[in-house]
Design a protein around this motif. Structure first.
Motif, mmCIF file in Angstrom:
data_model
loop_
_atom_site.group_PDB
_atom_site.id
_atom_site.type_symbol
_atom_site.label_atom_id
_atom_site.label_comp_id
_atom_site.label_asym_id
_atom_site.label_seq_id
_atom_site.Cartn_x
_atom_site.Cartn_y
_atom_site.Cartn_z
ATOM 1 N N ASP A 2 -82.235 40.979 9.998
ATOM 2 C CA ASP A 2 -81.235 41.250 8.964
ATOM 3 C C ASP A 2 -80.192 42.225 9.508
ATOM 4 O O ASP A 2 -80.536 43.359 9.852
ATOM 5 N N PRO A 3 -78.908 41.817 9.622
ATOM 6 C CA PRO A 3 -77.884 42.738 10.133
ATOM 7 C C PRO A 3 -77.793 44.031 9.334
ATOM 8 O O PRO A 3 -77.449 45.086 9.876
ATOM 9 N N ARG A 4 -78.134 43.954 8.056
ATOM 10 C CA ARG A 4 -78.053 45.158 7.225
ATOM 11 C C ARG A 4 -79.050 46.220 7.692
ATOM 12 O O ARG A 4 -78.827 47.418 7.491
ATOM 13 N N THR A 5 -80.154 45.790 8.309
ATOM 14 C CA THR A 5 -81.143 46.741 8.806
ATOM 15 C C THR A 5 -80.514 47.712 9.799
ATOM 16 O O THR A 5 -80.757 48.923 9.748
ATOM 17 N N TYR A 6 -79.689 47.195 10.690
ATOM 18 C CA TYR A 6 -79.133 48.032 11.752
ATOM 19 C C TYR A 6 -77.953 48.868 11.251
ATOM 20 O O TYR A 6 -77.731 49.975 11.750
ATOM 21 N N ARG A 7 -77.240 48.367 10.245
ATOM 22 C CA ARG A 7 -76.245 49.219 9.589
ATOM 23 C C ARG A 7 -76.951 50.374 8.868
ATOM 24 O O ARG A 7 -76.477 51.509 8.885
ATOM 25 N N SER A 8 -78.084 50.052 8.245
ATOM 26 C CA SER A 8 -78.848 51.093 7.556
ATOM 27 C C SER A 8 -79.424 52.095 8.543
ATOM 28 O O SER A 8 -79.464 53.298 8.261
ATOM 29 N N LEU A 9 -79.878 51.615 9.700
ATOM 30 C CA LEU A 9 -80.383 52.527 10.722
ATOM 31 C C LEU A 9 -79.306 53.510 11.162
ATOM 32 O O LEU A 9 -79.559 54.717 11.280
ATOM 33 N N LEU A 10 -78.100 53.002 11.426
ATOM 34 C CA LEU A 10 -76.997 53.879 11.812
ATOM 35 C C LEU A 10 -76.707 54.878 10.699
ATOM 36 O O LEU A 10 -76.501 56.078 10.950
ATOM 37 N N TYR A 11 -76.706 54.394 9.469
ATOM 38 C CA TYR A 11 -76.449 55.262 8.326
ATOM 39 C C TYR A 11 -77.499 56.367 8.221
ATOM 40 O O TYR A 11 -77.179 57.531 7.977
ATOM 41 N N ASP A 42 -67.892 61.265 1.883
ATOM 42 C CA ASP A 42 -69.228 60.734 2.130
ATOM 43 C C ASP A 42 -69.389 59.348 1.524
ATOM 44 O O ASP A 42 -69.935 58.431 2.162
ATOM 45 N N ALA A 43 -68.938 59.162 0.282
ATOM 46 C CA ALA A 43 -69.063 57.868 -0.366
ATOM 47 C C ALA A 43 -68.212 56.806 0.337
ATOM 48 O O ALA A 43 -68.602 55.640 0.416
ATOM 49 N N THR A 44 -67.051 57.219 0.836
ATOM 50 C CA THR A 44 -66.218 56.286 1.593
ATOM 51 C C THR A 44 -66.931 55.828 2.858
ATOM 52 O O THR A 44 -66.945 54.639 3.199
ATOM 53 N N LEU A 45 -67.546 56.775 3.571
ATOM 54 C CA LEU A 45 -68.314 56.432 4.768
ATOM 55 C C LEU A 45 -69.485 55.519 4.421
ATOM 56 O O LEU A 45 -69.743 54.527 5.121
ATOM 57 N N THR A 46 -70.192 55.836 3.344
ATOM 58 C CA THR A 46 -71.315 55.013 2.920
ATOM 59 C C THR A 46 -70.868 53.587 2.619
ATOM 60 O O THR A 46 -71.523 52.617 3.017
ATOM 61 N N GLY A 47 -69.758 53.462 1.909
ATOM 62 C CA GLY A 47 -69.258 52.133 1.581
ATOM 63 C C GLY A 47 -68.956 51.302 2.814
ATOM 64 O O GLY A 47 -69.265 50.106 2.874
ATOM 65 N N ARG A 48 -68.363 51.931 3.816
ATOM 66 C CA ARG A 48 -68.006 51.187 5.027
ATOM 67 C C ARG A 48 -69.229 50.817 5.856
ATOM 68 O O ARG A 48 -69.290 49.723 6.425
ATOM 69 N N LEU A 49 -70.209 51.721 5.942
ATOM 70 C CA LEU A 49 -71.382 51.450 6.769
ATOM 71 C C LEU A 49 -72.346 50.474 6.106
ATOM 72 O O LEU A 49 -72.941 49.628 6.777
ATOM 73 N N LEU A 58 -92.586 48.011 10.028
ATOM 74 C CA LEU A 58 -92.579 48.859 8.834
ATOM 75 C C LEU A 58 -91.410 49.836 8.849
ATOM 76 O O LEU A 58 -90.774 50.083 7.819
ATOM 77 N N THR A 59 -91.111 50.387 10.020
ATOM 78 C CA THR A 59 -90.013 51.346 10.135
ATOM 79 C C THR A 59 -88.676 50.668 9.862
ATOM 80 O O THR A 59 -87.823 51.207 9.136
ATOM 81 N N LEU A 60 -88.481 49.478 10.429
ATOM 82 C CA LEU A 60 -87.235 48.743 10.186
ATOM 83 C C LEU A 60 -87.113 48.335 8.722
ATOM 84 O O LEU A 60 -86.022 48.401 8.136
ATOM 85 N N TYR A 61 -88.237 47.919 8.133
ATOM 86 C CA TYR A 61 -88.209 47.541 6.721
ATOM 87 C C TYR A 61 -87.877 48.743 5.847
ATOM 88 O O TYR A 61 -87.103 48.640 4.884
ATOM 89 N N LEU A 75 -84.713 49.156 3.369
ATOM 90 C CA LEU A 75 -84.894 49.494 1.957
ATOM 91 C C LEU A 75 -84.135 50.763 1.589
ATOM 92 O O LEU A 75 -83.479 50.830 0.535
ATOM 93 N N LEU A 76 -84.196 51.783 2.450
ATOM 94 C CA LEU A 76 -83.466 53.021 2.178
ATOM 95 C C LEU A 76 -81.963 52.781 2.155
ATOM 96 O O LEU A 76 -81.239 53.399 1.366
ATOM 97 N N GLY A 77 -81.482 51.885 3.015
ATOM 98 C CA GLY A 77 -80.062 51.557 2.995
ATOM 99 C C GLY A 77 -79.657 50.907 1.694
ATOM 100 O O GLY A 77 -78.601 51.215 1.128
ATOM 101 N N ARG A 78 -80.476 50.005 1.192
ATOM 102 C CA ARG A 78 -80.165 49.328 -0.075
ATOM 103 C C ARG A 78 -80.203 50.313 -1.247
ATOM 104 O O ARG A 78 -79.362 50.255 -2.140
ATOM 105 N N VAL A 79 -81.213 51.188 -1.235
ATOM 106 C CA VAL A 79 -81.280 52.199 -2.291
ATOM 107 C C VAL A 79 -80.059 53.118 -2.225
ATOM 108 O O VAL A 79 -79.477 53.474 -3.264
#
Length: 219
Positions: A19-28, A77-84, A185-188, A192-196
């Protein structure tokens, strides 16, 4: 709120690495660690200064300055969050077309100022959670995955119930298998933290509702 993923979609445990979102969330989350720690340092100091000045004639200035700092940080911060994280969010900021008195009034009494403070508290907590999840998860993953390359008499895992010695190839391969599970588990968890985080940002830091309200109340 809109995101780059279908509404309600959630990556499964096994598909999280794809899931590409996983790696955006990791960076975030990697950025969330120093950012959250920075907030934990800056805002308690700012709050203490405001409290210390509350008994002086500079109290109103201190309160406005602290709230203005918080609102500006929430906006960035919210602007950065939206982009990432790929979430559509329009952070709120008091209208700069107002006079000074009206600007300060809006800053102090607007609901978005105080939901923004809640958002900053969330970001501080997220920084701590991200530090624990990422450091623990990835250190365990790499350590276990390296077992087939380093197993022997001196390689062992200490845990609450005792010691597990990795002194055979079979045990090393079993440890590597556990490492794969821990990595998934770590990636999942990161996904999940990125989605939350996207949901929290859209809930606490999106100022479009305030803009719509202002538009309807203007003559």
């Amino acid at each position: 709120m809109t995101t780059t993923d279908p509404p309600g979609s959630t990556a499964s445990f096994a598909s999280a690495p794809l899931d590409p979102r996983t790696y955006r969330s990791l960076l975030y989350l990697l950025l969330a660690v120093p950012i959250g720690i920075g907030y934990l340092v800056v805002f308690p100091i700012a709050g203490s200064l405001s409290l210390g000045l509350s008994v002086t004639i500079l109290a109103p200035v201190a309160v406005v300055a602290t709230l203005l700092l918080a609102v500006a940080v929430v906006w960035a911060d919210a602007t950065l969050t939206g982009r990432l994280l790929g979430v559509e969010v329009s952070p709120w900021f008091p209208s700069r077309e107002l006079g000074v008195a009206e600007f300060c009034k809006q800053l102090v009494f607007a609901r978005e100022t105080w939901t923004g403070l809640l958002y900053l508290c969330w970001r501080m907590a997220l920084g701590i959670v991200a530090l624990v999840v990422l450091s623990t998860g990835f250190s365990l993953t790499w350590g276990l995955l390296a077992a087939p390359l380093a197993y022997g008499e001196f390689l062992r895992i200490d845990y609450r119930l005792g010691v597990y010695r990795i002194d055979t190839l079979a045990r090393a391969l079993a440890a590597a298998g556990v490492g794969v599970v821990v990595g998934l588990l770590t990636l999942y968890a990161a996904n999940l933290l990125g989605r939350v985080s996207a949901v929290v940002t859209a809930t606490l830091a999106d100022g479009r509702a305030a803009d719509d309200h202002d538009a309807t109340t203007d003559p």
